[in-house]
Motif scaffolding. Structure first.
Motif, PDB file in Angstrom:
ATOM      1  N   THR A   1       0.827  -1.209   0.000  1.00 40.44           N
ATOM      2  CA  THR A   1       0.000   0.000   0.000  1.00 40.44           C
ATOM      3  C   THR A   1       0.860   1.258   0.000  1.00 40.44           C
ATOM      4  O   THR A   1       0.587   2.213  -0.747  1.00 40.44           O
ATOM      5  CB  THR A   1      -0.927  -0.004   1.224  1.00 40.44           C
ATOM      6  OG1 THR A   1      -1.747  -1.177   1.198  1.00 40.44           O
ATOM      7  CG2 THR A   1      -1.815   1.224   1.227  1.00 40.44           C
ATOM      8  N   LEU A   2       1.899   1.283   0.830  1.00 37.65           N
ATOM      9  CA  LEU A   2       2.793   2.444   0.851  1.00 37.65           C
ATOM     10  C   LEU A   2       3.505   2.613  -0.484  1.00 37.65           C
ATOM     11  O   LEU A   2       3.702   3.741  -0.957  1.00 37.65           O
ATOM     12  CB  LEU A   2       3.813   2.281   1.984  1.00 37.65           C
ATOM     13  CG  LEU A   2       3.242   2.304   3.417  1.00 37.65           C
ATOM     14  CD1 LEU A   2       4.346   2.038   4.427  1.00 37.65           C
ATOM     15  CD2 LEU A   2       2.560   3.625   3.705  1.00 37.65           C
ATOM     16  N   GLY A   3       3.886   1.501  -1.116  1.00 38.97           N
ATOM     17  CA  GLY A   3       4.527   1.591  -2.426  1.00 38.97           C
ATOM     18  C   GLY A   3       3.579   2.123  -3.489  1.00 38.97           C
ATOM     19  O   GLY A   3       3.981   2.927  -4.347  1.00 38.97           O
ATOM     20  N   LEU A   4       2.312   1.693  -3.449  1.00 41.59           N
ATOM     21  CA  LEU A   4       1.334   2.210  -4.411  1.00 41.59           C
ATOM     22  C   LEU A   4       1.069   3.700  -4.191  1.00 41.59           C
ATOM     23  O   LEU A   4       0.914   4.460  -5.167  1.00 41.59           O
ATOM     24  CB  LEU A   4       0.029   1.424  -4.280  1.00 41.59           C
ATOM     25  CG  LEU A   4       0.059  -0.026  -4.799  1.00 41.59           C
ATOM     26  CD1 LEU A   4      -1.229  -0.742  -4.434  1.00 41.59           C
ATOM     27  CD2 LEU A   4       0.278  -0.044  -6.310  1.00 41.59           C
ATOM     28  N   LEU A   5       1.022   4.133  -2.938  1.00 43.12           N
ATOM     29  CA  LEU A   5       0.850   5.566  -2.664  1.00 43.12           C
ATOM     30  C   LEU A   5       2.030   6.372  -3.185  1.00 43.12           C
ATOM     31  O   LEU A   5       1.851   7.462  -3.765  1.00 43.12           O
ATOM     32  CB  LEU A   5       0.676   5.788  -1.163  1.00 43.12           C
ATOM     33  CG  LEU A   5      -0.648   5.332  -0.548  1.00 43.12           C
ATOM     34  CD1 LEU A   5      -0.601   5.450   0.971  1.00 43.12           C
ATOM     35  CD2 LEU A   5      -1.807   6.144  -1.103  1.00 43.12           C
ATOM     36  N   ALA A   6       3.238   5.854  -2.995  1.00 35.71           N
ATOM     37  CA  ALA A   6       4.425   6.558  -3.500  1.00 35.71           C
ATOM     38  C   ALA A   6       4.424   6.593  -5.020  1.00 35.71           C
ATOM     39  O   ALA A   6       4.751   7.624  -5.635  1.00 35.71           O
ATOM     40  CB  ALA A   6       5.686   5.878  -2.976  1.00 35.71           C
TER      41      ALA A   6
END
Length: 299
Positions: free
Chosen positions: A169-174
């Protein structure tokens, strides 16, 4: 002379660093910092809200009214972002929370300049003001995404779902933030159809992760128990008889402080430290002491 016997209170918890001898000191500083940030947020938002109410009682159609109302809304949004960053102070990822607070402050300062100033009054500086507007849009986007990420980082990865879903999820947000920044700073990027499709897909998946991962963490936390607790419960059930007349003994404040200090030194929570110690205590002794004796042939 004989050496004095070791203290019976020696335990694995005594191996904590010397700096953890006073666990109240860091916790006190963290509480003071959080309280200071909370006071600043409450005072700033209260003043902005009071100003908005006052101008609404006067001439609603004036330009000053719109500016004050805009300042109130801006202060509320920035306060939420700063609060999200403040929740990480005192944790392992507090650097991210401090960064989020800094982004919120810079975004508010630049927004107030655009709101109360007249950046497009000078035609000669139009290009510079356009760049500053792009910077403001970028800061607002990054601050919003950082606030959401700060709340997600509060999750404790106790299950495999959170361990896998949290970094994804954090990677997709970035990735989604990077794609939007490209469209902000590169005008020709709007003409790329594949980039628009990719941007939409990434943000849909990111929104799915933002909703699913916290809900899954809450559901698993409410419906399951750690494996160490289950093993400890089975062992105690076999070795002891239930008794309703004797209440469970409570831990003393000094023991709780030592547990928190040892867990902080290891970078884990107190529950994980207790599970680790219970798992180590329930491990059967090594059979190497009796193994060699059984291998000797009988004469």
């Amino acid at each position: 002379m004989s050496q004095p016997p070791p203290s019976p209170s020696a335990s694995p918890l005594s191996s904590a660093p010397a700096s953890a001898s006073d666990p109240k000191a860091p916790r006190r500083s963290v509480r003071i910092l959080r309280r200071t940030i909370a006071i600043i947020i409450v005072v700033a938002f209260s003043l902005a809200a009071a100003g908005g109410i006052i101008v609404l009682l006067g001439d609603i159609e004036s330009e000053a009214t719109y500016k004050v109302i805009g300042t109130t809304a801006l202060t509320g949004a920035v306060s939420v972002a700063a609060f999200c960053g403040a929740t990480l102070i005192g944790r392992r990822t507090q650097w991210f929370g401090i960064t989020t607070i800094g982004l919120a402050i810079v975004t508010m300062a630049l927004s107030l300049w655009f709101l109360w100033g007249d950046p497009y009054a000078d035609p000669d500086s139009y290009a510079l003001e356009e760049v500053l507007f792009q910077a403001l849009s970028s800061l607002a986007l990054v601050t919003a995404v950082a606030s959401i990420s700060a709340l997600i980082l509060l999750l404790v990865p106790r299950s495999w779902v959170v361990r896998v879903g949290l970094p994804i999820t954090l990677g997709l947000l970035a990735l989604g933030t990077s794609l939007v920044l490209v469209t902000i700073w590169v005008e020709s990027a709007w003409e790329l159809e594949w980039l628009t499709r990719l941007n939409g897909i990434v943000w849909i998946l990111a929104a799915l992760g933002v909703v699913v991962v916290p809900l899954t963490s809450l559901l698993l936390r409410a419906g399951s128990k750690p494996a160490g607790a289950d093993r400890a419960g089975e062992t105690s059930a076999r070795s002891t008889q239930p008794s309703s007349s004797q209440p469970a003994p409570a831990l003393s404040p000094s023991t709780l402080e030592r547990l928190e200090a040892a867990a902080r030194a290891e970078g884990i929570t107190v529950d994980e430290l207790v599970d680790r110690l219970l798992a180590a205590d329930s491990t059967p002794p090594d059979a190497s002491a009796s193994g060699p004796q059984s291998e000797h042939p009988r004469h």
